[in-house]
Motif scaffolding. Structure first.
Motif: not given
Lengths: 367, 124
Positions: A189-190, A228-237, A319-320, A359-363
């Motif tokens: 997401g970065e 954890t980074l990809r999950l926050e970015a709403g990216l699938h695994l 997001r803690a 996503p949970f965190v804005t990309k």
């Protein structure tokens, strides 16, 4: 027998804890997952993702061949551009998700998941009849290093790259006198780049990047923080959120599927029908309303009835709070929306969670 | 870590204190788990047999169940680590016990516990 990347010794020297991932011995963390996560959100991190597979599809019919394999319109892909794709089966289910780069006319680079490389090759070979194409698995020749974070591009520019490839593009480049492919892609997401380099130069490039990155606060990042980074970015695994019984529509990937593609592709009838009428289930994001952590395969309940399953769950250091992705099955899909409360069964107790938007965190990688 | 503690092979410890017992997990276990984000402890007065799950902790990566090293009845729980699980990863924080229990201290139950020094040798 687990495989090792060409950077294996570096990970061990850096004190990484190594784990088996998709048949590869990979670093899960060097220091702390939360610390590594924050490094990528705030500065820059370097990842060894050499376990991922690289395929070259080339030949007279390569375009038609790829257009048969994925819902995306490869005809629209111009030289050096990339597109996020899914490899679908005849039922529209996902064999893998992947990125296709057009290197030049009739030559495409495909980056696939480590866990699916064999399946992908097998499926491509089965679909090859009647197409004049070569499928070349070059995974064993190349290492892949990702450099991700708000300072990733500053770092790459500081070591002599004058023209970064635009978002979702690739270019031939040279860093520290090493020839490599540089793409403006990632899984965090970065903003950042992924560098595909011949195995024999991987250690040298890794060392040089760590050294040059010091002034930007660079740290090596393991698979734990990658998750954890990809999950926050709403990216699938793949294997968690995507599988052969899930279509791109159900997985929330309709945005990536063109509605006007003329070529017939595997699963097109199912996917087109689901775009019109909806799928059998739908992926939602949620956050826990207490301190508990939802995990892969925990059950979801709505009004006391089993209504779905968590496919990815964990901690969001940014997001803690604790977050996750869950599939909600058809009868319940229309009843929930952002703000709805669902419940997750955790160790035989129901815990409240709230549906949130993805996503949970804005990309921050769209430039 | 207190040298008098006795450890299980599943990385719990028990330490006798003023006639009662303190129960927690070893420093090695904490280090292996990495960032701890959630601790669930039992209620005071609940009773557990040796080997029963009495607590659950979550690291960023996974959930782990914590087993009773000896049988006993819970007389106090460490609310501090429930409210701030990250304290377990803080090397300057000493109060890392999970629960305090009342136990008959049945010697048979101690037979398979390891002295801390032997435990350290075993895990390293």
């Amino acid at each position: 027998m687990t495989k090792q990347t060409f950077l294996h010794d570096r990970h061990v020297e850096l004190g990484a804890r190594m784990v088996d991932f998709a048949g590869w011995e990979m670093p899960v963390q060097y220091t702390s997952i939360i610390e590594e996560h924050k490094t990528v959100r705030e500065n820059v991190g370097i990842f060894d993702v050499s376990h991922m597979g690289e395929l070259i599809v080339s030949g007279e019919d390569s375009l038609a061949f790829l257009n048969k394999l994925v819902p995306q319109n490869i005809s629209k892909l111009v030289d050096k551009k990339a597109v996020y794709c899914q490899l679908t089966n005849k039922q529209g289910g996902l064999i893998d998700d992947l990125i296709i780069y057009k290197l030049e006319d009739k030559k495409y680079l495909i980056i696939v998941n480590a866990s699916r490389a064999d399946e992908d090759l097998n499926w491509m070979t089965r679909n090859q009849a009647g197409f004049n194409v070569d499928i070349d698995n070059i995974s064993h020749k190349y290492s892949l290093i990702a450099v991700q974070g708000p300072k990733a591009c500053d770092l790459i520019m500081s070591i002599g790259e004058n023209y970064l490839p635009p978002f979702f593009s690739i270019k031939r480049s040279e860093l520290f006198n090493i020839n490599l492919w540089m793409s403006r892609t990632g899984y965090t997401g970065e903003d950042g780049v992924e560098l595909m380099v011949k195995n024999e130069y991987a250690e040298y490039l890794w060392d040089k990047l760590l050294e040059a990155g010091k002034q930007y606060g660079i740290k090596p990042i393991g698979l734990g923080a990658r998750d954890t980074l990809r999950l926050e970015a709403g990216l699938h695994l793949y294997g968690n959120d995507l599988d052969e019984n899930t279509t791109p529509v159900e997985a929330g990937l309709t945005w990536s599927v063109p509605k006007d593609k003329e070529d017939n592709y595997n699963g097109k009838d199912v996917i087109m029908s689901q775009i019109q009428h909806g799928g059998r289930k739908k992926l939602f994001g949620f956050k826990m309303l207490d301190k508990s952590v939802a995990r892969h395969e925990y059950e979801v309940y709505i009004n006391g009835e089993k209504a779905g399953v968590v496919t990815s769950g964990g901690v969001s250091p940014t997001r803690a709070e604790n977050i996750g992705l869950a599939y909600i099955s058809l009868p319940y899909v229309d009843k929930i929306h952002v703000g709805s409360t669902i419940q997750i069964m955790i160790r035989e107790k129901l815990h409240d969670a709230e549906i949130v938007k993805l996503p949970f965190v804005t990309k921050r990688n769209k430039v | 870590m207190d040298e008098n503690m006795l450890c299980t092979k599943t990385h719990e410890y028990v330490l006798e204190k003023d006639g009662n017992y303190e129960v927690g997990i070893t420093d090695y276990a904490i280090q292996q788990l990495g960032d701890i984000v959630f601790v669930e402890l039992p209620e005071v007065d609940s009773e557990f047999s040796k080997g029963e799950v009495f607590a659950t902790i979550e690291s960023v990566k996974a959930a782990s169940e914590i087993y009773m090293p000896i049988s006993g009845k819970v007389i106090e729980v460490n609310e501090e680590i429930v409210n701030s699980p990250e304290l377990l990863n803080d090397e300057s924080y000493d109060n890392k016990w999970f629960i305090k229990i009342e136990s008959e201290g049945n010697q048979i139950e101690f037979a398979d516990l390891l002295e801390y020094s032997d435990y350290k040798e075993e895990v390293e």
